[in-house]
Design a protein around this motif. Structure first.
Motif, PDB file in Angstrom:
ATOM      1  N   ALA A 154       0.840  -1.202   0.000  1.00 33.70           N
ATOM      2  CA  ALA A 154       0.000   0.000   0.000  1.00 33.70           C
ATOM      3  C   ALA A 154       0.872   1.248   0.000  1.00 33.70           C
ATOM      4  O   ALA A 154       0.592   2.210  -0.727  1.00 33.70           O
ATOM      5  N   ASP A 155       1.937   1.218   0.792  1.00 36.03           N
ATOM      6  CA  ASP A 155       2.869   2.349   0.837  1.00 36.03           C
ATOM      7  C   ASP A 155       3.533   2.555  -0.523  1.00 36.03           C
ATOM      8  O   ASP A 155       3.608   3.682  -1.019  1.00 36.03           O
ATOM      9  N   LEU A 156       4.015   1.484  -1.135  1.00 31.41           N
ATOM     10  CA  LEU A 156       4.672   1.580  -2.441  1.00 31.41           C
ATOM     11  C   LEU A 156       3.737   2.194  -3.487  1.00 31.41           C
ATOM     12  O   LEU A 156       4.109   3.130  -4.199  1.00 31.41           O
ATOM     13  N   PHE A 157       2.508   1.675  -3.575  1.00 27.52           N
ATOM     14  CA  PHE A 157       1.586   2.134  -4.612  1.00 27.52           C
ATOM     15  C   PHE A 157       0.877   3.432  -4.244  1.00 27.52           C
ATOM     16  O   PHE A 157       0.290   4.080  -5.105  1.00 27.52           O
ATOM     17  N   GLY A 158       0.968   3.836  -2.971  1.00 33.53           N
ATOM     18  CA  GLY A 158       0.326   5.070  -2.548  1.00 33.53           C
ATOM     19  C   GLY A 158       1.249   6.254  -2.404  1.00 33.53           C
ATOM     20  O   GLY A 158       0.807   7.398  -2.499  1.00 33.53           O
ATOM     21  N   SER A 159       2.546   6.001  -2.184  1.00 37.14           N
ATOM     22  CA  SER A 159       3.446   7.134  -1.933  1.00 37.14           C
ATOM     23  C   SER A 159       4.491   7.335  -3.019  1.00 37.14           C
ATOM     24  O   SER A 159       5.247   8.300  -2.956  1.00 37.14           O
ATOM     25  N   GLN A 160       4.534   6.465  -3.990  1.00 38.71           N
ATOM     26  CA  GLN A 160       5.474   6.622  -5.106  1.00 38.71           C
ATOM     27  C   GLN A 160       4.687   6.939  -6.373  1.00 38.71           C
ATOM     28  O   GLN A 160       3.553   6.494  -6.526  1.00 38.71           O
ATOM     29  N   THR A 161       5.284   7.686  -7.268  1.00 34.54           N
ATOM     30  CA  THR A 161       4.649   7.926  -8.553  1.00 34.54           C
ATOM     31  C   THR A 161       5.364   7.129  -9.630  1.00 34.54           C
ATOM     32  O   THR A 161       6.594   7.052  -9.634  1.00 34.54           O
ATOM     33  N   GLY A 162       4.586   6.555 -10.517  1.00 32.33           N
ATOM     34  CA  GLY A 162       5.154   5.827 -11.645  1.00 32.33           C
ATOM     35  C   GLY A 162       5.887   6.742 -12.610  1.00 32.33           C
ATOM     36  O   GLY A 162       6.609   6.264 -13.477  1.00 32.33           O
ATOM     37  N   ASP A 163       5.731   8.044 -12.451  1.00 34.43           N
ATOM     38  CA  ASP A 163       6.489   8.985 -13.279  1.00 34.43           C
ATOM     39  C   ASP A 163       7.977   8.930 -12.942  1.00 34.43           C
ATOM     40  O   ASP A 163       8.818   9.226 -13.786  1.00 34.43           O
ATOM     41  N   ASP A 164       8.284   8.556 -11.685  1.00 36.72           N
ATOM     42  CA  ASP A 164       9.670   8.533 -11.217  1.00 36.72           C
ATOM     43  C   ASP A 164      10.185   7.152 -10.855  1.00 36.72           C
ATOM     44  O   ASP A 164      11.389   6.934 -10.816  1.00 36.72           O
ATOM     45  N   THR A 165       9.290   6.215 -10.560  1.00 35.18           N
ATOM     46  CA  THR A 165       9.668   4.922  -9.989  1.00 35.18           C
ATOM     47  C   THR A 165       8.958   3.782 -10.710  1.00 35.18           C
ATOM     48  O   THR A 165       7.755   3.876 -10.964  1.00 35.18           O
ATOM     49  N   ASP A 166       9.685   2.713 -10.999  1.00 39.04           N
ATOM     50  CA  ASP A 166       9.051   1.496 -11.499  1.00 39.04           C
ATOM     51  C   ASP A 166       8.614   0.690 -10.279  1.00 39.04           C
ATOM     52  O   ASP A 166       9.396  -0.042  -9.682  1.00 39.04           O
ATOM     53  N   LYS A 167       7.375   0.861  -9.886  1.00 41.80           N
ATOM     54  CA  LYS A 167       6.858   0.188  -8.693  1.00 41.80           C
ATOM     55  C   LYS A 167       6.917  -1.324  -8.838  1.00 41.80           C
ATOM     56  O   LYS A 167       7.133  -2.042  -7.864  1.00 41.80           O
ATOM     57  N   PHE A 168       6.730  -1.815 -10.060  1.00 45.60           N
ATOM     58  CA  PHE A 168       6.697  -3.264 -10.279  1.00 45.60           C
ATOM     59  C   PHE A 168       8.076  -3.902 -10.120  1.00 45.60           C
ATOM     60  O   PHE A 168       8.163  -5.105  -9.879  1.00 45.60           O
ATOM     61  N   ALA A 169       9.133  -3.112 -10.208  1.00 48.13           N
ATOM     62  CA  ALA A 169      10.483  -3.626  -9.956  1.00 48.13           C
ATOM     63  C   ALA A 169      10.711  -3.825  -8.456  1.00 48.13           C
ATOM     64  O   ALA A 169      11.680  -4.465  -8.060  1.00 48.13           O
ATOM     65  N   GLN A 170       9.803  -3.292  -7.635  1.00 44.76           N
ATOM     66  CA  GLN A 170       9.959  -3.355  -6.180  1.00 44.76           C
ATOM     67  C   GLN A 170       8.964  -4.297  -5.503  1.00 44.76           C
ATOM     68  O   GLN A 170       8.841  -4.290  -4.280  1.00 44.76           O
ATOM     69  N   CYS A 171       8.238  -5.082  -6.294  1.00 42.37           N
ATOM     70  CA  CYS A 171       7.288  -6.022  -5.701  1.00 42.37           C
ATOM     71  C   CYS A 171       7.170  -7.248  -6.601  1.00 42.37           C
ATOM     72  O   CYS A 171       7.662  -7.264  -7.725  1.00 42.37           O
ATOM     73  N   ARG A 172       6.495  -8.259  -6.057  1.00 44.11           N
ATOM     74  CA  ARG A 172       6.274  -9.487  -6.828  1.00 44.11           C
ATOM     75  C   ARG A 172       4.949  -9.357  -7.578  1.00 44.11           C
ATOM     76  O   ARG A 172       3.933  -8.999  -6.978  1.00 44.11           O
ATOM     77  N   TRP A 173       4.987  -9.639  -8.871  1.00 40.55           N
ATOM     78  CA  TRP A 173       3.780  -9.566  -9.680  1.00 40.55           C
ATOM     79  C   TRP A 173       3.901 -10.531 -10.847  1.00 40.55           C
ATOM     80  O   TRP A 173       4.985 -11.024 -11.153  1.00 40.55           O
ATOM     81  N   SER A 174       2.782 -10.815 -11.484  1.00 42.16           N
ATOM     82  CA  SER A 174       2.745 -11.719 -12.633  1.00 42.16           C
ATOM     83  C   SER A 174       1.816 -11.128 -13.684  1.00 42.16           C
ATOM     84  O   SER A 174       0.910 -10.355 -13.365  1.00 42.16           O
ATOM     85  N   ASP A 175       2.022 -11.539 -14.920  1.00 39.63           N
ATOM     86  CA  ASP A 175       1.074 -11.183 -15.971  1.00 39.63           C
ATOM     87  C   ASP A 175      -0.212 -11.946 -15.726  1.00 39.63           C
ATOM     88  O   ASP A 175      -0.207 -13.162 -15.537  1.00 39.63           O
ATOM     89  N   GLY A 176      -1.323 -11.240 -15.725  1.00 38.36           N
ATOM     90  CA  GLY A 176      -2.616 -11.862 -15.488  1.00 38.36           C
ATOM     91  C   GLY A 176      -3.529 -11.738 -16.686  1.00 38.36           C
ATOM     92  O   GLY A 176      -3.073 -11.467 -17.807  1.00 38.36           O
TER      93      GLY A 176
END
Length: 168
Positions: free
Chosen positions: A85-107
């Motif tokens: 929640a902190d990652l996706f709420g306090s970072q902007t994708g304009d500056d940060t690749d949020k997905f490089a900082q968490c586990r995710w998969s193509d759905g």
């Protein structure tokens, strides 16, 4: 408690400022761009047919990606996942690749699905409505996964003090 004799906007702000409601992470993909953000303005909007309304701030990157998308994914987090929640709420994708900082998969529909979410669903965007500084995306849910009992979801009070990546 004393009544608030100030204007209707002040009273409304005082009332909704005391509410606690669930928070969601919404992800989008359009062309080769993916994005995601923490969302508090979201709700089931109809039963038959099932519909879910997600309001995205017109100032954030996820809104821009969602504008070109046909589907969105909505994730529910348990309190044990406050770091997401902190990652996706306090970072902007304009500056940060949020997905490089968490586990995710193509759905489904090529959408990024957060591996650690308590639950998620995807839906086709069947409508968009201007809500002021947010745009409502009306979803027709089509796939999803319940991974926990969701007895302890992330709520607004849990993230109230986050410094958002973009202003509302």
């Amino acid at each position: 408690m004393a009544s608030d004799n100030s204007g209707p906007t002040d009273a409304f702000s005082a009332i909704v400022g005391r509410l606690d409601y669930p928070m969601f992470v919404v992800t989008a993909r359009a062309v080769n761009e993916r994005s995601g953000c923490l969302v508090g303005f979201a709700t089931q909007a109809a039963i038959d047919p099932p519909r879910f309304l997600v309001a995205l701030s017109d100032k954030n990157r996820t809104f821009r990606v969602a504008g070109a998308a046909e589907h969105l994914a909505v994730h529910i987090l348990d309190r044990s996942q406050l770091s997401l929640a902190d990652l996706f709420g306090s970072q902007t994708g304009d500056d940060t690749d949020k997905f490089a900082q968490c586990r995710w998969s193509d759905g489904p529909h090529g959408l990024p699905i957060l591996d650690d979410a308590a639950a998620w669903f995807t839906g086709a965007i069947v409508g968009r409505v201007d809500l002021g500084d947010h745009v409502g995306f009306l979803l027709d849910p089509d796939r999803g996964e319940l991974r926990s009992d969701m007895s302890d979801p992330v709520m607004f009070d849990d993230v109230r003090d986050l410094d958002p990546g973009h202003g509302a």
